[in-house]
Design an enzyme around this catalytic site. Structure first.
Site, PDB file in Angstrom:
ATOM      1  N   GLU A 153       1.410   7.180   6.992  1.00 37.31           N
ATOM      2  CA  GLU A 153       2.503   6.562   5.975  1.00 37.31           C
ATOM      3  C   GLU A 153       2.303   7.010   4.674  1.00 37.31           C
ATOM      4  O   GLU A 153       3.228   7.362   3.972  1.00 37.31           O
ATOM      5  CB  GLU A 153       2.474   5.108   6.189  1.00 37.31           C
ATOM      6  CG  GLU A 153       3.016   4.357   7.777  1.00 37.31           C
ATOM      7  CD  GLU A 153       3.219   3.020   7.726  1.00 37.31           C
ATOM      8  OE1 GLU A 153       3.829   2.451   6.721  1.00 37.31           O
ATOM      9  OE2 GLU A 153       2.799   2.604   8.548  1.00 37.31           O
TER      10      GLU A 153
ATOM     11  N   HIS B  48       8.806   3.145   8.930  1.00 39.84           N
ATOM     12  CA  HIS B  48       8.660   2.140  10.255  1.00 39.84           C
ATOM     13  C   HIS B  48       7.460   2.552  10.889  1.00 39.84           C
ATOM     14  O   HIS B  48       7.214   3.676  11.315  1.00 39.84           O
ATOM     15  CB  HIS B  48       9.958   2.323  10.984  1.00 39.84           C
ATOM     16  CG  HIS B  48       9.880   1.289  12.017  1.00 39.84           C
ATOM     17  ND1 HIS B  48       9.831  -0.251  11.998  1.00 39.84           N
ATOM     18  CD2 HIS B  48       9.558   1.268  13.489  1.00 39.84           C
ATOM     19  CE1 HIS B  48       9.801  -0.763  13.225  1.00 39.84           C
ATOM     20  NE2 HIS B  48       9.549   0.076  14.088  1.00 39.84           N
TER      21      HIS B  48
ATOM     22  N   LEU C 143      19.594  -1.615  12.797  1.00 42.01           N
ATOM     23  CA  LEU C 143      17.973  -2.024  12.668  1.00 42.01           C
ATOM     24  C   LEU C 143      17.108  -0.739  12.900  1.00 42.01           C
ATOM     25  O   LEU C 143      17.190  -0.538  14.240  1.00 42.01           O
ATOM     26  CB  LEU C 143      17.510  -3.140  13.083  1.00 42.01           C
ATOM     27  CG  LEU C 143      16.157  -3.662  12.985  1.00 42.01           C
ATOM     28  CD1 LEU C 143      16.008  -4.274  11.372  1.00 42.01           C
ATOM     29  CD2 LEU C 143      15.599  -4.821  13.708  1.00 42.01           C
TER      30      LEU C 143
ATOM     31  N   SER D  88       0.842  -1.171  -0.057  1.00 35.19           N
ATOM     32  CA  SER D  88      -0.113  -0.082   0.067  1.00 35.19           C
ATOM     33  C   SER D  88       0.917   1.135   0.037  1.00 35.19           C
ATOM     34  O   SER D  88       0.391   2.286  -0.591  1.00 35.19           O
ATOM     35  CB  SER D  88      -0.990   0.011   1.347  1.00 35.19           C
ATOM     36  OG  SER D  88      -0.371   0.107   2.381  1.00 35.19           O
ATOM     37  N   ASN D  89       2.078   1.295   0.686  1.00 39.90           N
ATOM     38  CA  ASN D  89       2.860   2.346   0.634  1.00 39.90           C
ATOM     39  C   ASN D  89       3.236   2.373  -0.854  1.00 39.90           C
ATOM     40  O   ASN D  89       3.545   3.654  -1.308  1.00 39.90           O
ATOM     41  CB  ASN D  89       4.042   2.068   1.733  1.00 39.90           C
ATOM     42  CG  ASN D  89       3.642   2.618   2.879  1.00 39.90           C
ATOM     43  OD1 ASN D  89       3.558   3.875   3.188  1.00 39.90           O
ATOM     44  ND2 ASN D  89       3.525   1.946   3.900  1.00 39.90           N
TER      45      ASN D  89
HETATM   46  C1  GAR Z   1       3.804  -0.569   6.873  1.00 42.46           C
HETATM   47  O1  GAR Z   1       3.084  -0.384   7.940  1.00 42.46           O
HETATM   48  C2  GAR Z   1       5.449  -0.343   7.153  1.00 42.46           C
HETATM   49  O2  GAR Z   1       5.665   0.642   7.815  1.00 42.46           O
HETATM   50  C3  GAR Z   1       5.862  -1.757   7.678  1.00 42.46           C
HETATM   51  O3  GAR Z   1       5.357  -2.672   6.883  1.00 42.46           O
HETATM   52  C4  GAR Z   1       4.007  -2.144   6.645  1.00 42.46           C
HETATM   53  C5  GAR Z   1       4.119  -2.713   4.891  1.00 42.46           C
HETATM   54  O4  GAR Z   1       2.820  -2.113   4.529  1.00 42.46           O
HETATM   55  N1  GAR Z   1       7.158  -1.883   7.722  1.00 42.46           N
HETATM   56  C6  GAR Z   1       7.769  -2.386   8.462  1.00 42.46           C
HETATM   57  O5  GAR Z   1       7.581  -2.992   9.753  1.00 42.46           O
HETATM   58  C7  GAR Z   1       9.455  -2.451   8.453  1.00 42.46           C
HETATM   59  N2  GAR Z   1      10.136  -2.591   9.808  1.00 42.46           N
HETATM   60  P1  GAR Z   1       2.630  -2.020   2.659  1.00 42.46           P
HETATM   61  O6  GAR Z   1       3.041  -3.323   2.184  1.00 42.46           O
HETATM   62  O7  GAR Z   1       1.200  -1.945   2.753  1.00 42.46           O
HETATM   63  O8  GAR Z   1       3.229  -0.890   2.409  1.00 42.46           O
END
Ligand code: GAR
Length: 199
Positions: A175, A110, A145, A14-15
């Site tokens: 995000e 994050h 990390l 989604s990002n």
């Molecule tokens: C998001 O919430 C991102 O911040 C998180 O995974 C999700 C991905 O969503 N990332 C982490 O936890 C990295 N440490 P998406 O695939 O729908 O963009």
């Protein structure tokens, strides 16, 4: 020629979608050259294909060692000569070698207000701690990390009845706003690893 961006994603993407949208609208003056995933079933790859972006999967299990997998990943990403590597829900830890190779031009998002809650399950951990505030952080990547210079943060309030899923949804909405904005400012030279704060 527009600068190129390579997005690494493991999941729903989604990002990635929010970044594609801002590129398509001309707000981010760059080309997403490729989306690369460690997960062949990632929805992010489907989104890339739908947008006409090269989509590549490099499975960890297809390689004899973690090092061999990461080298294949590094070589593939390098081919696109990215001005910026964007980690968008990429759930693999990258080594110092990979990070040094794309020095000062890897960004991550994050789901917490770093330095609080590095690692996984951030939403549940925030609820369990009884925090009243949560959010998301865009930062440059260093070998440590969920660390590295903070670019932008967005805060959400935690309500007493929230469950982790509801909270994750509200954080994700934020995000989708801050990640494309951070990328836009990087591409326009307004921020850098050494001058990271978005205005
Ligand atoms: C998001 O919430 C991102 O911040 C998180 O995974 C999700 C991905 O969503 N990332 C982490 O936890 C990295 N440490 P998406 O695939 O729908 O963009």
């Amino acid at each position: 020629m527009l600068p190129s961006i390579v997005v690494l994603a493991s999941g729903s993407g989604s990002n990635l979608q929010s970044i594609i949208q801002q590129v398509n609208r001309g707000h981010i003056k760059a080309e997403i050259a490729a989306v690369v995933s460690d997960n062949p079933d990632a929805m992010a790859l489907v989104r890339a294909q739908a947008a006409g972006i090269d989509s590549v999967s490099i499975r960890r299990s297809g390689h004899a060692s973690r090092e061999a997998w990461e080298l294949a990943l590094m070589e593939k990403v390098s081919k696109y000569q990215p001005a910026l590597v964007v980690l968008a829900g990429f759930m693999q830890i990258l080594s110092e070698r990979f990070i040094a190779h794309f020095e000062k031009r890897i960004m991550n998002i994050h789901p917490s207000l770093l330095p609080a809650y590095r690692g996984l399950n951030t939403h549940q951990r925030v609820i369990d701690a009884g925090d009243s505030e949560h959010g998301a952080t865009v930062h440059f990547v260093t070998p440590k990390l969920d660390d590295g210079p903070v670019i932008m943060q967005s805060r959400v309030r935690v309500s007493s009845g929230d469950n982790a899923l509801e909270l994750a949804g509200r954080v994700l909405e934020q995000e989708h706003i801050i990640y494309p904005e951070a990328i836009r400012q990087f591409i326009e030279g307004k921020i850098s690893f050494d001058n990271p704060r978005c205005h």
